[in-house]
Design a protein around this motif. Structure first.
Motif, short mmCIF file in Angstrom:
data_model
loop_
_atom_site.label_atom_id
_atom_site.label_comp_id
_atom_site.label_asym_id
_atom_site.label_seq_id
_atom_site.Cartn_x
_atom_site.Cartn_y
_atom_site.Cartn_z
N ILE A 313 -1.64 59.15 11.45
CA ILE A 313 -1.17 58.19 10.45
C ILE A 313 -0.34 57.11 11.12
O ILE A 313 -0.44 55.92 10.78
CB ILE A 313 -0.35 58.89 9.35
N GLY A 314 0.47 57.50 12.09
CA GLY A 314 1.24 56.51 12.84
C GLY A 314 0.35 55.58 13.64
O GLY A 314 0.62 54.37 13.73
N GLU A 315 -0.72 56.12 14.21
CA GLU A 315 -1.66 55.29 14.96
C GLU A 315 -2.35 54.28 14.04
O GLU A 315 -2.48 53.10 14.36
CB GLU A 315 -2.72 56.17 15.64
N VAL A 316 -2.80 54.75 12.88
CA VAL A 316 -3.47 53.87 11.93
C VAL A 316 -2.51 52.80 11.43
O VAL A 316 -2.88 51.63 11.26
CB VAL A 316 -4.05 54.69 10.76
N ALA A 317 -1.25 53.18 11.20
CA ALA A 317 -0.26 52.21 10.73
C ALA A 317 -0.02 51.12 11.77
O ALA A 317 0.12 49.94 11.41
CB ALA A 317 1.05 52.93 10.40
N ARG A 318 0.04 51.49 13.04
CA ARG A 318 0.22 50.49 14.11
C ARG A 318 -0.94 49.48 14.10
O ARG A 318 -0.72 48.27 14.20
CB ARG A 318 0.27 51.16 15.48
N VAL A 319 -2.15 49.99 13.99
CA VAL A 319 -3.31 49.11 14.01
C VAL A 319 -3.34 48.22 12.77
O VAL A 319 -3.65 47.02 12.86
CB VAL A 319 -4.61 49.93 14.12
N ALA A 320 -3.00 48.80 11.61
CA ALA A 320 -3.00 48.01 10.38
C ALA A 320 -2.00 46.86 10.48
O ALA A 320 -2.27 45.74 10.03
CB ALA A 320 -2.68 48.90 9.19
#
Length: 490
Positions: A313-320
């Motif tokens: 979720i943290g990885e996806v948030a960074r990309v978003a």
């Protein structure tokens, strides 16, 4: 240009001679690849149809249809044509076009020159962002002695630069962002002329197809998708590489080759692509049809497995957040929807009112689809919504426990050129909320009605808004601090 390994499974048609990492000059290229016979436009179309050649930049559009559209437009308007090679590759997880243009530029130019001759084009333009790539192509143009009919245009390295309309605008000397009104380069492209625009791998594939002939080309791959495919395998792979493989190869085999397993999920197609669960990814083949059936997309040939050591979720948030910053910011979905989506994901990753944040992410993603000036909002929504499905169990932990207990390792590349960050003097802050209104999706108000300021640098696109927030803060509590570059600290 960062060096990356090149690996091959099956015939090395595109990457022949690239295993050692060096660049093939014109002489070395000619020892490995055939001299192509000139074609007329109808012969070029027939060749592309016989080889079922489709674009390799993301959309997979049939190349023959593009050529026919350019021919028809040129005849109808009585105009000459232009050939554009899209080598911008703004996607952070992709390196295949940089490898081709940096190490095998003559193969790409072979295909571009074949098309330009068939169409009677006035020039070939190669659009790039990477300085090393630009130098390689410029040298190749000099080696071939075609400086009077080919040139390189270097553009800003941003995600949206590679969108066809943005690329044409950049080549024409305008700001390289997607135009507000959708159009087709085949009708009106560079200098207002009918333009054949495709990415670097597509032109390299065209050269291979013309050199081998359709019959031999179709012996590799699948019936509907003949030939080979270039993939950039990164993410948590221990041995990231650009891999050339026959279409239809098992995705699991390529992950093993690069020292990775499917893990908690595999992103296919890049940041406009979709997530697949580990189980589904291991049963999927490398082809547009197989990946689409599985719920993914081949896109620009990006494969990024995500290991179990990082918080998905943290990885996806960074990309978003990166994707929101990389938008053109010229329509509502980009100016408001994507920042809202990114802000919700950041709150979800941090476990702040996670249930409401999750609902807000779903709502924002649903509202931007089909409403943008280009495909950027749709692509980001697909990336985010597929992540919510694949990482459902991890999201439940964030909602119920405030997190999953794993760090965010930054496995997915999401760098910006941001150099400034916001700081708050809490002795002055009265929680007016103007900063959150101005920097919507970047600054949020907490449950006590005080601003939550991101620790990450402010994206370049939002620096003007950040200065406005500083200037308008009633308590004079905000300031914008310049980030010190790493090399200056060492």
């Amino acid at each position: 240009m960062t060096e990356i390994a090149v690996r091959q499974v099956g015939p090395p048609w595109l990457t022949r001679g690239l295993e050692g990492g060096g660049r093939l000059d014109h002489r070395a290229h000619r020892e490995l690849h055939a001299v192509l016979r000139p074609l007329e436009s109808d012969q070029l179309i027939a060749l592309a149809e016989a080889g079922r050649l489709c674009g390799r930049g993301g959309a997979g559009f049939p190349f023959a249809i593009k050529v026919r559209a350019v021919v028809n437009s040129a005849v109808r308007r009585g105009r000459r044509t232009v050939v554009v090679v899209n080598g911008t590759e703004g996607e952070p997880g992709s390196a295949k076009d940089k490898v081709l243009l940096g190490r095998a530029p003559h193969l790409v130019l072979d295909g571009a020159a074949l098309a330009a001759t068939a169409l009677g084009s006035v020039e070939i333009v190669v659009g790039v962002t990477d300085p090393g790539t630009a130098a390689s192509v410029e040298l190749a143009i000099r080696e071939r002695g075609i400086g009077e009919r080919a040139r390189v245009v270097r553009l800003p390295e941003r995600f949206i630069t590679g969108e066809s309309g943005a690329l044409v605008r950049g080549i024409n000397g305008r700001r390289p962002i997607p135009p507000g009104r959708k159009g087709h380069a085949s009708t009106r492209g560079v200098d207002g002329l009918p333009t054949l625009l495709s990415n670097a791998e597509t032109f390299a594939q065209l050269a291979v197809l013309a050199g081998l002939g359709p019959a031999r080309y179709r012996k590799v791959g699948t019936a509907d998708e003949p030939g080979t495919v270039l993939l950039t395998v990164g993410g948590s792979a221990r041995f990231p590489a650009v891999v050339e493989t026959a279409a239809g190869a098992p995705l699991a085999h390529l992950l093993d080759l690069c020292g990775s397993r499917a893990g908690s999920g595999v992103l296919v197609g890049g940041y406009h692509g979709a997530w697949l669960s580990g189980d589904i990814a291991t049963r999927t083949q490398v082809s547009r049809a197989s990946l689409e059936e599985a719920g993914g997309t081949l896109g620009a040939g990006i494969v990024m497995p995500l290991g179990r050591g990082t918080c998905p979720i943290g990885e996806v948030a960074r990309v978003a957040r990166y994707m929101a910053a990389e938008s053109a910011g010229q329509c509502g979905p980009c100016r408001l929807g994507l920042p809202d989506m990114a802000g919700g994901l950041a709150a979800l990753a941090a476990g702040r009112d996670a249930a409401a944040a999750l609902e807000g992410v779903r709502r924002s993603a649903g509202m931007v689809v089909g409403r943008g000036a280009c495909a950027h909002p749709d692509g980001v929504s697909r990336f985010v919504l597929s992540a919510l499905d694949v990482f459902e169990a991890d999201i439940a932990e964030h909602v119920e426990r405030g997190g999953c207990g794993r760090p965010v390792l930054g496995v997915l590349p999401a760098e910006t050129e941001a150099q400034s960050r916001l700081e708050v003097d809490w002795s002055r802050c009265d929680g007016h909320g103007l900063c959150a209104d101005i920097l919507r999706g970047t600054v949020r108000m907490d449950e006590h009605n005080y601003p939550v300021i991101p620790a990450d640098p402010i994206p370049v696109r939002l620096e003007a808004d950040a200065r406005k927030a500083v200037a308008m803060c009633p308590g004079l509590a905000l300031r914008l601090v310049q980030r010190v570059p790493k090399e200056s600290r060492e």
